[in-house]
Each structure stands twice: as C-alpha cells, then as structure tokens.
Scaffold this motif. Structure first.
Motif, mmCIF file in Angstrom:
data_model
loop_
_atom_site.group_PDB
_atom_site.id
_atom_site.type_symbol
_atom_site.label_atom_id
_atom_site.label_comp_id
_atom_site.label_asym_id
_atom_site.label_seq_id
_atom_site.Cartn_x
_atom_site.Cartn_y
_atom_site.Cartn_z
ATOM 1 N N ILE A 117 27.804 15.983 25.324
ATOM 2 C CA ILE A 117 28.667 14.955 24.775
ATOM 3 C C ILE A 117 30.131 15.232 25.089
ATOM 4 O O ILE A 117 30.507 16.348 25.467
ATOM 5 C CB ILE A 117 28.475 14.812 23.249
ATOM 6 C CG1 ILE A 117 28.865 16.113 22.530
ATOM 7 C CG2 ILE A 117 27.049 14.406 22.932
ATOM 8 C CD1 ILE A 117 28.797 16.011 21.023
ATOM 9 N N VAL A 118 30.946 14.202 24.939
ATOM 10 C CA VAL A 118 32.377 14.299 25.205
ATOM 11 C C VAL A 118 33.146 13.760 24.005
ATOM 12 O O VAL A 118 32.934 12.619 23.582
ATOM 13 C CB VAL A 118 32.783 13.506 26.460
ATOM 14 C CG1 VAL A 118 34.275 13.685 26.734
ATOM 15 C CG2 VAL A 118 31.967 13.939 27.665
ATOM 16 N N GLY A 119 34.029 14.593 23.457
ATOM 17 C CA GLY A 119 34.934 14.143 22.415
ATOM 18 C C GLY A 119 36.342 14.093 22.959
ATOM 19 O O GLY A 119 36.651 14.750 23.966
ATOM 20 N N CYS A 120 37.201 13.313 22.347
ATOM 21 C CA CYS A 120 38.578 13.240 22.824
ATOM 22 C C CYS A 120 39.547 13.139 21.656
ATOM 23 O O CYS A 120 39.173 12.770 20.544
ATOM 24 C CB CYS A 120 38.767 12.082 23.790
ATOM 25 S SG CYS A 120 38.419 10.469 23.107
ATOM 26 N N SER A 121 40.800 13.480 21.934
ATOM 27 C CA SER A 121 41.836 13.524 20.913
ATOM 28 C C SER A 121 42.615 12.223 20.835
ATOM 29 O O SER A 121 42.762 11.508 21.832
ATOM 30 C CB SER A 121 42.823 14.657 21.217
ATOM 31 O OG SER A 121 42.201 15.909 21.182
ATOM 32 N N SER A 122 43.145 11.937 19.650
ATOM 33 C CA SER A 122 44.078 10.824 19.474
ATOM 34 C C SER A 122 45.032 11.168 18.337
ATOM 35 O O SER A 122 44.663 11.874 17.406
ATOM 36 C CB SER A 122 43.344 9.515 19.174
ATOM 37 O OG SER A 122 42.741 9.561 17.887
ATOM 38 N N HIS A 123 46.252 10.672 18.444
ATOM 39 C CA HIS A 123 47.266 10.928 17.426
ATOM 40 C C HIS A 123 47.834 9.643 16.831
ATOM 41 O O HIS A 123 48.552 9.683 15.834
ATOM 42 C CB HIS A 123 48.414 11.745 18.013
ATOM 43 C CG HIS A 123 47.946 12.985 18.720
ATOM 44 N ND1 HIS A 123 47.854 13.068 20.094
ATOM 45 C CD2 HIS A 123 47.525 14.175 18.243
ATOM 46 C CE1 HIS A 123 47.411 14.263 20.430
ATOM 47 N NE2 HIS A 123 47.198 14.949 19.327
ATOM 48 N N THR A 124 47.521 8.515 17.473
ATOM 49 C CA THR A 124 48.020 7.221 17.021
ATOM 50 C C THR A 124 46.903 6.194 17.121
ATOM 51 O O THR A 124 45.872 6.434 17.773
ATOM 52 C CB THR A 124 49.199 6.739 17.892
ATOM 53 O OG1 THR A 124 48.715 6.481 19.231
ATOM 54 C CG2 THR A 124 50.319 7.781 17.946
ATOM 55 N N LEU A 125 47.119 5.038 16.510
ATOM 56 C CA LEU A 125 46.137 3.962 16.598
ATOM 57 C C LEU A 125 45.944 3.526 18.046
ATOM 58 O O LEU A 125 44.818 3.338 18.507
ATOM 59 C CB LEU A 125 46.590 2.772 15.744
ATOM 60 C CG LEU A 125 45.710 1.520 15.815
ATOM 61 C CD1 LEU A 125 44.297 1.812 15.347
ATOM 62 C CD2 LEU A 125 46.330 0.389 14.997
ATOM 63 N N GLU A 126 47.038 3.394 18.774
ATOM 64 C CA GLU A 126 46.943 2.960 20.172
ATOM 65 C C GLU A 126 46.148 3.961 21.008
ATOM 66 O O GLU A 126 45.310 3.563 21.830
ATOM 67 C CB GLU A 126 48.334 2.780 20.766
ATOM 68 C CG GLU A 126 48.307 2.255 22.200
ATOM 69 C CD GLU A 126 49.690 1.948 22.751
ATOM 70 O OE1 GLU A 126 49.782 1.572 23.929
ATOM 71 O OE2 GLU A 126 50.674 2.083 21.996
ATOM 72 N N GLU A 127 46.376 5.257 20.790
ATOM 73 C CA GLU A 127 45.631 6.267 21.541
ATOM 74 C C GLU A 127 44.146 6.216 21.214
ATOM 75 O O GLU A 127 43.301 6.359 22.103
ATOM 76 C CB GLU A 127 46.187 7.658 21.249
ATOM 77 C CG GLU A 127 47.540 7.924 21.887
ATOM 78 C CD GLU A 127 48.113 9.277 21.519
ATOM 79 O OE1 GLU A 127 49.221 9.594 21.999
ATOM 80 O OE2 GLU A 127 47.469 10.022 20.755
#
Length: 227
Positions: A120-130
């Motif tokens: 599986i692949v997870g990813c980071s986000s810090h904002t709604l747009e990201e």
C-alpha cells in the motif's frame, strides 16, 4: 476553491486499507532517547500498536535496510502492518506492507509501478488543498497534520482537528492524524474522524513505551476509536 465535483472517492476499502486503524507509531532512531529502535518497536507492538512506520532519514542505507528487515519481521509476528517512510526500494526489499510518501517524494502512481500489488501507499497532507490533490491519485490512506504543535518535524502547519474534520467530510479514504498527539489530546482527534492515530515522540521518548502505548490505546477507545 475546491468544489465537491473535485472529490474522488473509492467505493470500498481494500483488505490492507481496512487495517489502517488504531495506534500508528513512527520509529525514528533519532527519537528514542538513545535506545535501540528495535526494542522500542518490540515494546509498542507488545502494547498493541497496529501499524509501525520506520523513518530513518539520517541513517546510512545499510542501516535503514537492516532496521526495516528486523521491524518487518517483528510486525509480522504481531500481526501489525509495517510501513517504510520515503524509501520505496527499502520497502520492496524488506517486504514491508507499504510505503509512506511525503509531498516531495516519488509520486504515488510512479511508486505503484514498482511496488507489488499487495503493498500500500500512504501520503502526507498539511492543508485541505493538499489532501484533495493527494486524493486524486487514490493512495491507500492520507496522513493529515499537524494536529498540534510538535518538535518531531520542523515548522509543521497546524491545521488541528478542525482541518481533519473538514477533510473527513470530503474524502472516503482512511485518514491518519499526526503531529503533537498525546494521551491527553487524542480524544479530540478521534472525534474529528481519524481512522488511525500516528505518534512519534509519545512512544519513542516515553520512559516505558509499552505502558505509553496501552494508555494511548485506552484513550483512543474511550473516545470511540478503533484499537
């Protein structure tokens, strides 16, 4: 501004996606109070951690691989998921369950080209747009943070539980909350919609990682989360 038509959702979770829940611990050799990272991993798994990620940005490749292989074996023994931060190559060699990618890492679609179908692949986000941008590539989970101020990463964007709650209303993927989470504030994060609670310092710097794990899991459960 993003409109609802921009939101892409999976109809149902895969078997591994369904395991993105409970306590998710990042093991960082630089955040163990000088103790063996393998021992920290062993103790938190004994306390009931569901997912471990290895993040070893300052270590040489041979050391990262060695740690990954040992933690991978431990996680398999405990029935937990093992994720490698950034390094798709290490994740493949160590037979990890997946990889976690930051905003500056290999794009999700390209990582999938070399990972196995079962990883599986997870990813980071810090904002709604990201988060909404990441969702377009349909990762297996999205990490949202920071929930609270933290020293584990430099200059985190603190969106907090309100950001997580907004993302939860728009995205039908497992969400992992990260950043400054402790046993005292974890309840608000669970209530905002986190599937999994990710911590670094709360376990790596704890005097007794097993006990700290059990306390965090207890508070996650009290707030209505899955453990």
């Amino acid at each position: 501004m993003w409109a609802m038509k921009n939101v892409i959702s999976k109809k149902e979770y895969s078997p591994l996606e369904k395991r993105i829940l409970g306590l998710y611990v990042i093991i960082d050799p630089d955040l163990t109070c000088g103790r063996d990272p393998i021992e920290i991993a062993r103790q938190t798994l004994a306390g009931g951690t569901r997912i471990i990620q290895l993040r070893a940005k300052t270590q040489p490749d041979y050391r990262v691989l060695s740690l990954a292989q040992e933690i991978s074996s431990l996680c398999n023994n405990y029935g937990a998921l093992f994720i490698v931060n950034d390094r798709v190559d290490i994740a493949i060699i160590a037979q990890a369950h997946g990889v976690h990618l930051g905003l500056d890492d290999l794009p999700v679609p390209d990582a999938r080209k070399i990972l196995t179908q079962n990883q599986i692949v997870g990813c980071s986000s810090h904002t709604l747009e990201e988060a909404l941008t990441a969702n377009i590539n349909l990762p297996d989970y999205i990490a949202v943070g920071a929930m609270y101020p933290t020293t584990a990463k430099e200059q985190p964007i603190v969106g907090g539980p309100p950001l997580l709650k907004r993302i939860r209303s728009l995205i039908n993927l497992p969400l992992v909350a990260i950043g400054g989470i402790t046993e005292e504030n974890v309840g608000a994060v669970v209530e905002a919609g986190a599937d999994a609670i990710c911590v670094i310092s709360a376990i790596g710097l704890a005097a007794n990682p097993k006990d700290a794990t059990e306390r965090l899991r207890k508070n996650i459960k009290l707030a209505g989360g899955k453990t």
